[in-house]
Scaffold this motif. Sequence first.
Motif, short mmCIF file in Angstrom:
data_model
loop_
_atom_site.label_atom_id
_atom_site.label_comp_id
_atom_site.label_asym_id
_atom_site.label_seq_id
_atom_site.Cartn_x
_atom_site.Cartn_y
_atom_site.Cartn_z
N TYR A 1 0.84 -1.19 0.00
CA TYR A 1 0.00 0.00 0.00
C TYR A 1 0.87 1.25 0.00
O TYR A 1 1.78 1.39 0.83
CB TYR A 1 -0.92 0.00 1.23
N HIS A 2 0.61 2.17 -0.92
CA HIS A 2 1.37 3.41 -1.06
C HIS A 2 0.63 4.49 -0.31
O HIS A 2 -0.46 4.91 -0.70
CB HIS A 2 1.51 3.77 -2.54
N ARG A 3 1.23 5.00 0.77
CA ARG A 3 0.56 5.99 1.60
C ARG A 3 0.46 7.35 0.92
O ARG A 3 -0.29 8.22 1.35
CB ARG A 3 1.31 6.16 2.93
N GLY A 4 1.20 7.57 -0.13
CA GLY A 4 1.12 8.84 -0.84
C GLY A 4 0.01 8.89 -1.86
O GLY A 4 -0.15 9.89 -2.56
N LYS A 5 -0.75 7.80 -1.98
CA LYS A 5 -1.85 7.74 -2.95
C LYS A 5 -3.15 7.49 -2.21
O LYS A 5 -3.17 7.02 -1.07
CB LYS A 5 -1.62 6.61 -3.97
N THR A 6 -4.24 7.80 -2.88
CA THR A 6 -5.56 7.52 -2.31
C THR A 6 -5.88 6.04 -2.45
O THR A 6 -5.18 5.28 -3.12
CB THR A 6 -6.64 8.34 -3.01
N VAL A 7 -6.95 5.63 -1.79
CA VAL A 7 -7.38 4.24 -1.89
C VAL A 7 -7.76 3.89 -3.32
O VAL A 7 -7.44 2.81 -3.82
CB VAL A 7 -8.56 3.98 -0.94
N SER A 8 -8.40 4.82 -4.01
CA SER A 8 -8.79 4.58 -5.40
C SER A 8 -7.57 4.36 -6.27
O SER A 8 -7.56 3.49 -7.15
CB SER A 8 -9.61 5.76 -5.93
N GLU A 9 -6.52 5.13 -6.03
CA GLU A 9 -5.31 4.99 -6.84
C GLU A 9 -4.55 3.71 -6.49
O GLU A 9 -3.95 3.09 -7.36
CB GLU A 9 -4.41 6.20 -6.64
N ASN A 10 -4.59 3.31 -5.23
CA ASN A 10 -3.93 2.07 -4.85
C ASN A 10 -4.60 0.85 -5.47
O ASN A 10 -3.94 -0.15 -5.73
CB ASN A 10 -3.91 1.93 -3.33
N LEU A 11 -5.90 0.93 -5.67
CA LEU A 11 -6.65 -0.21 -6.22
C LEU A 11 -7.08 0.01 -7.66
O LEU A 11 -7.60 -0.92 -8.29
CB LEU A 11 -7.90 -0.48 -5.37
N LYS A 12 -6.90 1.23 -8.18
CA LYS A 12 -7.34 1.57 -9.53
C LYS A 12 -8.83 1.27 -9.71
O LYS A 12 -9.25 0.58 -10.65
CB LYS A 12 -6.51 0.83 -10.58
N MET A 13 -9.62 1.80 -8.79
CA MET A 13 -11.07 1.64 -8.84
C MET A 13 -11.72 3.01 -8.86
O MET A 13 -11.13 4.00 -8.43
CB MET A 13 -11.58 0.84 -7.63
N SER A 14 -12.94 3.04 -9.35
CA SER A 14 -13.65 4.30 -9.45
C SER A 14 -14.09 4.78 -8.08
O SER A 14 -14.35 3.99 -7.16
CB SER A 14 -14.87 4.13 -10.36
N GLY A 15 -14.18 6.09 -7.95
CA GLY A 15 -14.64 6.66 -6.69
C GLY A 15 -16.09 6.39 -6.41
O GLY A 15 -16.51 6.38 -5.25
N ALA A 16 -16.90 6.14 -7.45
CA ALA A 16 -18.32 5.85 -7.23
C ALA A 16 -18.51 4.56 -6.43
O ALA A 16 -19.43 4.45 -5.62
CB ALA A 16 -19.04 5.74 -8.57
N LEU A 17 -17.63 3.59 -6.65
CA LEU A 17 -17.73 2.35 -5.90
C LEU A 17 -17.30 2.54 -4.45
O LEU A 17 -17.93 2.02 -3.53
CB LEU A 17 -16.89 1.27 -6.57
N PHE A 18 -16.24 3.32 -4.22
CA PHE A 18 -15.76 3.52 -2.87
C PHE A 18 -16.73 4.33 -2.03
O PHE A 18 -16.81 4.16 -0.81
CB PHE A 18 -14.39 4.21 -2.89
N SER A 19 -17.47 5.23 -2.66
CA SER A 19 -18.41 6.04 -1.90
C SER A 19 -19.55 5.21 -1.32
O SER A 19 -20.25 5.67 -0.41
CB SER A 19 -18.98 7.14 -2.80
N ARG A 20 -19.74 3.99 -1.80
CA ARG A 20 -20.82 3.15 -1.29
C ARG A 20 -20.40 2.31 -0.09
O ARG A 20 -21.25 1.66 0.53
CB ARG A 20 -21.32 2.23 -2.41
N PHE A 21 -19.12 2.28 0.23
CA PHE A 21 -18.66 1.56 1.41
C PHE A 21 -18.80 2.45 2.64
O PHE A 21 -18.31 3.57 2.66
CB PHE A 21 -17.21 1.11 1.24
N ASP A 22 -19.46 1.91 3.66
CA ASP A 22 -19.63 2.67 4.90
C ASP A 22 -18.31 2.78 5.66
O ASP A 22 -18.05 3.81 6.29
CB ASP A 22 -20.68 1.99 5.79
N LEU A 23 -17.52 1.74 5.64
CA LEU A 23 -16.23 1.73 6.32
C LEU A 23 -15.17 1.20 5.37
O LEU A 23 -15.41 0.24 4.63
CB LEU A 23 -16.28 0.84 7.58
N VAL A 24 -14.00 1.83 5.40
CA VAL A 24 -12.84 1.38 4.63
C VAL A 24 -11.67 1.27 5.61
O VAL A 24 -11.24 2.27 6.19
CB VAL A 24 -12.49 2.36 3.48
N PHE A 25 -11.20 0.04 5.82
CA PHE A 25 -10.10 -0.19 6.75
C PHE A 25 -8.81 -0.44 5.97
O PHE A 25 -8.78 -1.29 5.06
CB PHE A 25 -10.40 -1.40 7.64
N ILE A 26 -7.77 0.30 6.33
CA ILE A 26 -6.45 0.13 5.73
C ILE A 26 -5.61 -0.70 6.70
O ILE A 26 -5.31 -0.25 7.82
CB ILE A 26 -5.77 1.48 5.45
#
Length: 821
Positions: free
Chosen positions: A534-559
């Motif tokens: 996991y690269h701390r200088g990037k967002t979760v979306s950039e670390n996984l290469k996923m759209s932000g629309a999908l991440f906005s539907r998760f109530d909790l995101v644990f790193i």
Amino acid sequence: MDQAPPYSTTLSPDDLSVLSLLWGSYWDGQALSDYDARLTVIALLRSFFLSPEGRPMFEVGTRAYRVEPGAPLIITLDYPMFVARFPATDFSKMLYEQPVQTLSLIGLAASLALGLDPRETGDSQGLQARFEHVEPVAPMGSLKSGLVGRFVTVKGTVARASAIRPLVLGADFECFKCGVHMPMKFTDGIFQWPESCPTLRCRNKNFELRRETAVTVDYQKIKLQEIDDEGGEPGRIPRTVEVELRGDLVDTCVPGDVVAVAGVVKSISAEAMANRRTGRDGKHHSLYLLYVQANSVENKRQVERQTDEDMEQMEAMMDGAARAAASYAGEEGGGSGEGREGELAKIEGYFHLKHLGAIRAIATDPYCFHLLVTSLCPPIVGQELVKAGLLLVLLGGSKRACPLAARTRVRIRSDPHVLLVGDPGLGKSQLLRACHDAAPRAVYLCGTLATNTGLTVTLVNDGRGDVALEAGALVLADQGICCIDELDKLSCSYHALLEAMEQQQISIAKSGVVTSLSARCSVIAAANPVGGQYHRGKTVSENLKMSGALFSRFDLVFIMLDRADDEHDARVSEQIVRAHAQRRGQGRKGSHFPVHNSGTGGRKPSLEDLNDRENRSLSQRLRMGVDAVGDDPVPKELLRKYIAYAQKYVHPRITPPAAAALKEFYMHMRAEARLHRSCPITTRQLESLIRLAQARAKAELREEVTENDALDVIEIMQESLEAAQTTDAGAVIDFALQSGSMSLSKQVKAFVSALTKESHSRGSSLFPRADLETLAEKKLRLQIADFDRFLDVLNNECYLLKKGPRLYQVMTSNVGGASQA
């Protein structure tokens, strides 16, 4: 049959006349005889239906109805009530071994008891009897050749449902030579041509089907798939069985529904099955296929559609069950055990008295929440905050819609979603497996081999040109949990999850089929970052290469990061070594390894330590709770019962103090956005907080969400967001990172690229600070809260070199800066 007086076993001449008219509709080709032994059983059943014990079967436990004009009358009986009141002790055995004959006898007896006379009504089709709540439920693995012709009950998830078609039960044939009409009945709907003309001098073998004389019934075929908690063996493909629905039973379920089907196990040759599917003849062979011809279908979704009065009656039953459970635990005295058993039996057979007693003992434990968190995947230590979030997702929010949503018919999601992201080897897959085992209903899949249709729904050809719906993982997990491992390696598009995670349904428009299937489930997903770390200088979306629309539907995101921490490493190594060193049945007391008590000076944490919110964070208190509980977690089966009980019967309401705390936190985050210290957030985060707060109250079986529940959820949300949004540069919480906005690393790349082009156009590599700020905010429109800090990052990364007060040189440009010196 063994019988008890004073029920009559004789029939009057008028009854025999009625039976003679109805007899042929049950036993084709058989004439009624005065010495038939079945008449005694019919007389006993008729006398029972008219007795004080049997009369309530028609008033309370039955529903007599017709599907449509001309269809046979159908009566539904409650099996436990019928068996308990009917005087024959061997009725269950008779129904199991001779179901077709037994149901026919009940139909004839009920026709006499209801006064159905074909001479008056002109209807000689008879009455069909159906039994509901038939027990016990047979596992699908037991459906083998030995059960052919037996009456069984199977339970499963509807994986496929075919289109509804008319099934021909009988028709007339006309001889081409002599013109005689020959009626034929098709057993089990298997079409057959007459062998020869019955006329002695004709013996013709060519006939014409008189289609206008065909007797048809609605017909539908469904495929049931066994549920995971039925003890399926690992590595085995889930067993399935085909079920035939006829008449009023068609269209009673859709893919994804959990149904209990009572019916007769039958066999059909593969040739006849091929004829049904394709209409073509097949070669004769000895291969037969098993299926179940349904007598009744109980749909869990239809049971849940209750009125407000039904829900109030359910709550009254639950109050009685709570008193019975308390009496069982020894806190109340008096009352007979049989009375308590009968009262609990009215709730649901899934929870027995011993279950309710154990559930109440857990709920009244002062360490209840810590006990549940520790019991969820005990081998994983050091991730107590993650396990607390997973426990809240398993419990879910209150499923009762608020009055405003009910009036406006707006669906409010009560199922939270959670995402686990982090370095490999930290137990993400093991946590998902633990959630799958603890959930009353769950589906587990790996993203490496999942397809779009495997996740949602697919259309399959049934062999006759029509299509049938086959449910995917999200539909099969309806009203449960869908665990998706390796989400980053999902071979299909992530857009398949968007509608299911927010609208909780799957819409399909393909091959002329436009429909929607329910997918009311919580999604628990785990993913590895791109590159393995996991690269701390990037967002979760950039670390996984996923759209932000999908991440906005998760109530909790644990790193979950693999950090070097002496205390954490000591706890993990201690747990692993103890697990391999201790003998079977030996806990901490018998181990020679020291117990690591964090933050309590080596002593066992007290209840005051676990409730010290001022001096200890929730993560610290949860770690202390592991030491307080010890090596005595809740067994896996009991944990599943506890979660099922909380989901079904506990519906917490938000209290004013809790609502004020949630509102204050939400307004604080909105204020941070207005001050440009955080990007804008939406009410989706507020709804997430409400769902999780309700789940926190459910963990202790409370009907009210307290302020402490809200504070715990706020702390979980804050810590998960801080880990997800904090970069190596020390950026503050930024909700916009989950919505897909530009991260710090992308801002640096965009700014350096534009600055290099500007340097070439100017012919100089030196820029004052004001020009740099103008380029970033007005030309590139970058949202930078602290521009001086941004310049320090560029300076540390050697993109800019500070040449003097408020003067910088671009190091990526090959243009000299003498003119600006």
